[in-house]
Write a protein that holds these residues in place. Structure first.
Motif, PDB file in Angstrom:
ATOM      1  N   GLN A  32      36.773  30.754  34.372  1.00  0.00           N
ATOM      2  CA  GLN A  32      35.525  30.338  35.023  1.00  0.00           C
ATOM      3  C   GLN A  32      35.325  28.834  35.005  1.00  0.00           C
ATOM      4  OE1 GLN A  32      32.325  32.622  33.345  1.00  0.00           O
ATOM      5  NE2 GLN A  32      32.874  34.446  34.508  1.00  0.00           N
ATOM      6  N   SER A  33      35.977  28.135  34.116  1.00  0.00           N
ATOM      7  CA  SER A  33      35.846  26.680  34.126  1.00  0.00           C
ATOM      8  C   SER A  33      36.667  26.058  35.252  1.00  0.00           C
ATOM      9  CB  SER A  33      36.259  26.084  32.780  1.00  0.00           C
ATOM     10  OG  SER A  33      37.641  26.257  32.555  1.00  0.00           O
ATOM     11  N   VAL A  34      37.690  26.754  35.709  1.00  0.00           N
ATOM     12  CA  VAL A  34      38.534  26.282  36.807  1.00  0.00           C
ATOM     13  C   VAL A  34      38.084  26.871  38.137  1.00  0.00           C
ATOM     14  CG1 VAL A  34      40.908  26.207  37.681  1.00  0.00           C
ATOM     15  CG2 VAL A  34      40.490  26.045  35.223  1.00  0.00           C
ATOM     16  N   PHE A  35      37.614  28.116  38.103  1.00  0.00           N
ATOM     17  CA  PHE A  35      37.158  28.832  39.296  1.00  0.00           C
ATOM     18  C   PHE A  35      35.714  29.304  39.069  1.00  0.00           C
ATOM     19  CE2 PHE A  35      41.762  29.335  39.099  1.00  0.00           C
ATOM     20  CZ  PHE A  35      42.125  28.866  40.356  1.00  0.00           C
ATOM     21  N   PRO A  36      34.743  28.375  39.096  1.00  0.00           N
ATOM     22  CA  PRO A  36      33.361  28.751  38.753  1.00  0.00           C
ATOM     23  C   PRO A  36      32.724  29.754  39.705  1.00  0.00           C
ATOM     24  CG  PRO A  36      33.456  26.491  39.565  1.00  0.00           C
ATOM     25  CD  PRO A  36      34.867  26.954  39.397  1.00  0.00           C
ATOM     26  N   MET A  37      33.127  29.792  40.946  1.00  0.00           N
ATOM     27  CA  MET A  37      32.544  30.750  41.885  1.00  0.00           C
ATOM     28  C   MET A  37      33.289  32.085  41.823  1.00  0.00           C
ATOM     29  SD  MET A  37      29.997  29.181  43.358  1.00  0.00           S
ATOM     30  CE  MET A  37      29.656  28.241  41.911  1.00  0.00           C
ATOM     31  N   LEU A  38      34.586  32.067  42.075  1.00  0.00           N
ATOM     32  CA  LEU A  38      35.367  33.306  42.063  1.00  0.00           C
ATOM     33  C   LEU A  38      35.417  33.936  40.682  1.00  0.00           C
ATOM     34  CD1 LEU A  38      38.269  32.256  44.436  1.00  0.00           C
ATOM     35  CD2 LEU A  38      36.529  33.998  44.875  1.00  0.00           C
ATOM     36  N   GLY A  39      35.285  33.141  39.658  1.00  0.00           N
ATOM     37  CA  GLY A  39      35.293  33.659  38.300  1.00  0.00           C
ATOM     38  C   GLY A  39      34.060  34.467  37.945  1.00  0.00           C
ATOM     39  N   HIS A  40      33.052  34.451  38.797  1.00  0.00           N
ATOM     40  CA  HIS A  40      31.822  35.203  38.539  1.00  0.00           C
ATOM     41  C   HIS A  40      31.721  36.494  39.338  1.00  0.00           C
ATOM     42  CE1 HIS A  40      30.524  31.486  36.581  1.00  0.00           C
ATOM     43  NE2 HIS A  40      29.767  32.307  35.880  1.00  0.00           N
ATOM     44  N   LEU A  41      32.749  36.827  40.098  1.00  0.00           N
ATOM     45  CA  LEU A  41      32.713  38.091  40.837  1.00  0.00           C
ATOM     46  C   LEU A  41      32.760  39.266  39.872  1.00  0.00           C
ATOM     47  CD1 LEU A  41      35.172  37.411  43.790  1.00  0.00           C
ATOM     48  CD2 LEU A  41      32.681  37.232  43.776  1.00  0.00           C
ATOM     49  N   LEU A  42      32.115  40.357  40.280  1.00  0.00           N
ATOM     50  CA  LEU A  42      32.111  41.589  39.487  1.00  0.00           C
ATOM     51  C   LEU A  42      32.637  42.730  40.357  1.00  0.00           C
ATOM     52  CD1 LEU A  42      28.583  41.236  37.868  1.00  0.00           C
ATOM     53  CD2 LEU A  42      30.786  40.894  36.748  1.00  0.00           C
ATOM     54  N   PRO A  43      33.380  43.666  39.784  1.00  0.00           N
ATOM     55  CA  PRO A  43      33.980  44.721  40.593  1.00  0.00           C
ATOM     56  C   PRO A  43      32.991  45.743  41.141  1.00  0.00           C
ATOM     57  CG  PRO A  43      34.425  45.122  38.284  1.00  0.00           C
ATOM     58  CD  PRO A  43      33.751  43.776  38.380  1.00  0.00           C
ATOM     59  N   TYR A  44      31.857  45.939  40.461  1.00  0.00           N
ATOM     60  CA  TYR A  44      30.933  46.998  40.873  1.00  0.00           C
ATOM     61  C   TYR A  44      29.545  46.484  41.206  1.00  0.00           C
ATOM     62  CZ  TYR A  44      34.727  49.593  38.824  1.00  0.00           C
ATOM     63  OH  TYR A  44      35.969  50.074  38.538  1.00  0.00           O
ATOM     64  N   ALA A  45      29.459  45.220  41.566  1.00  0.00           N
ATOM     65  CA  ALA A  45      28.169  44.633  41.916  1.00  0.00           C
ATOM     66  C   ALA A  45      28.358  43.683  43.090  1.00  0.00           C
ATOM     67  CB  ALA A  45      27.576  43.885  40.730  1.00  0.00           C
TER      68      ALA A  45
END
Length: 97
Positions: A32-45
């Motif tokens: 998440q420090s390198v990919f702050p947007m994509l690192g916050h995706l969730l599989p069921y939300a």
């Protein structure tokens, strides 16, 4: 599977992606420090990005390690992101299962 849409402020779907992305360990373990947007995706939300966030997101896509997303999904993500940036009151939605 996570699908992708551009929605208007009132929730109307403006554009749908033809390709989704399969949730797997490569996506789940993005730093998440390198990919702050994509690192916050969730599989069921659902995850929604506004135009300012989409700007950061689009800079992340070319830096993704191979195999995290397909080339087709990457192209559509960039195209739909540009649609958000070119429009007004548009949001990029990642739709989890």
């Amino acid at each position: 599977m996570i699908n992708l849409q551009v929605r208007c402020e009132d929730g109307t779907i403006a554009v749908r992606a033809k390709h989704g992305v399969v949730w797997g360990p490569e996506l789940a373990h993005l730093d998440q420090s390198v990919f702050p947007m994509l690192g916050h995706l969730l599989p069921y939300a659902d995850t929604v990005f506004n135009s300012r966030q989409v700007t950061t997101l689009l800079a992340e896509v070319p830096r993704l390690p191979p195999g995290v997303v397909t080339d087709e999904f990457s192209r559509e993500l960039l195209d739909l992101g540009r649609t958000v940036l070119d429009g007004q009151h548009l949001y990029l939605w990642f739709l989890g299962d």
